[in-house]
Motif scaffolding. Structure first.
Motif, short mmCIF file in Angstrom:
data_model
loop_
_atom_site.label_atom_id
_atom_site.label_comp_id
_atom_site.label_asym_id
_atom_site.label_seq_id
_atom_site.Cartn_x
_atom_site.Cartn_y
_atom_site.Cartn_z
N ILE A 182 53.24 28.68 27.56
CA ILE A 182 51.91 28.40 27.02
C ILE A 182 51.99 28.02 25.55
O ILE A 182 51.36 27.06 25.11
CB ILE A 182 50.98 29.62 27.21
N LEU A 183 52.75 28.78 24.78
CA LEU A 183 52.83 28.52 23.34
C LEU A 183 53.43 27.16 23.02
O LEU A 183 53.05 26.54 22.04
CB LEU A 183 53.64 29.61 22.65
N PHE A 184 54.37 26.72 23.85
CA PHE A 184 55.01 25.45 23.56
C PHE A 184 54.40 24.28 24.34
O PHE A 184 54.88 23.16 24.25
CB PHE A 184 56.52 25.55 23.81
N ASN A 185 53.37 24.57 25.09
CA ASN A 185 52.63 23.51 25.75
C ASN A 185 51.58 23.00 24.77
O ASN A 185 51.50 23.46 23.64
CB ASN A 185 51.97 24.06 27.03
N GLU B 65 39.25 28.56 32.10
CA GLU B 65 39.50 28.90 33.51
C GLU B 65 39.40 30.41 33.72
O GLU B 65 38.75 30.88 34.66
CB GLU B 65 40.89 28.40 33.90
N GLU B 66 40.03 31.17 32.84
CA GLU B 66 39.99 32.63 32.96
C GLU B 66 38.60 33.19 32.71
O GLU B 66 38.20 34.17 33.33
CB GLU B 66 41.02 33.28 32.03
N THR B 67 37.85 32.56 31.82
CA THR B 67 36.48 32.99 31.56
C THR B 67 35.62 32.82 32.81
O THR B 67 34.87 33.72 33.19
CB THR B 67 35.87 32.20 30.39
N ILE B 68 35.76 31.67 33.46
CA ILE B 68 35.00 31.42 34.68
C ILE B 68 35.40 32.40 35.78
O ILE B 68 34.54 32.98 36.45
CB ILE B 68 35.20 29.95 35.14
N LYS C 144 42.16 25.15 28.06
CA LYS C 144 41.78 25.05 29.48
C LYS C 144 42.00 26.38 30.19
O LYS C 144 41.19 26.78 31.03
CB LYS C 144 42.56 23.94 30.16
N LYS C 145 43.11 27.05 29.88
CA LYS C 145 43.39 28.34 30.51
C LYS C 145 42.33 29.38 30.12
O LYS C 145 41.90 30.17 30.97
CB LYS C 145 44.78 28.85 30.13
N CYS D 193 41.83 41.29 32.16
CA CYS D 193 43.19 41.32 31.58
C CYS D 193 43.73 39.90 31.38
O CYS D 193 44.33 39.61 30.34
CB CYS D 193 44.13 42.12 32.47
N ASP D 194 43.54 39.04 32.37
CA ASP D 194 43.99 37.65 32.24
C ASP D 194 43.32 36.96 31.06
O ASP D 194 43.97 36.27 30.27
CB ASP D 194 43.70 36.86 33.52
#
Length: 105
Positions: A23-26, A37-40, A33-34, A66-67
């Motif tokens: 994730i950090l290097f993306n 997505e996790e909020t939804i 977006k993540k 947690c996510d």
């Protein structure tokens, strides 16, 4: 507790195949977006739990929380924001009402 979680995540950043490192290097867009997505997913699981309060729905609601928190912590780390800065802001806000604080923005 939050500091313990951050220490664990920082150790994961070192591991070559960790999801945290990916994730950090993306791209930054990927992380945003993540978080959306996790909020939804968190809101959907909350609705299920709120509609039918049982152990099963509660468990999945907690998993989604947690996510979401995990991705927010990664977001904070990505932007080099310290939790001391966040803590100071919470203490500053504790001294004034939420309505007054909103008016200053």
């Amino acid at each position: 507790m939050i500091n313990k979680i951050i220490r664990i995540l920082k150790k994961k950043f070192i591991v070559s195949k960790s999801y945290s490192k990916k994730i950090l290097f993306n791209s930054f867009d990927f992380l945003i977006k993540k978080i959306f997505e996790e909020t939804i997913e968190c809101l959907l699981s909350f609705n299920k739990y709120n509609f039918n309060k049982n152990c099963y729905n509660r468990y999945f609601f907690i998993k989604e929380i947690c996510d979401l928190l995990y991705h927010i912590i990664i977001f904070i780390s990505y932007n080099n924001i310290s939790f001391l800065e966040i803590e100071k802001e919470f203490f500053r806000r504790n001294k004034i009402s939420g309505l007054k604080e909103k008016n200053f923005r």
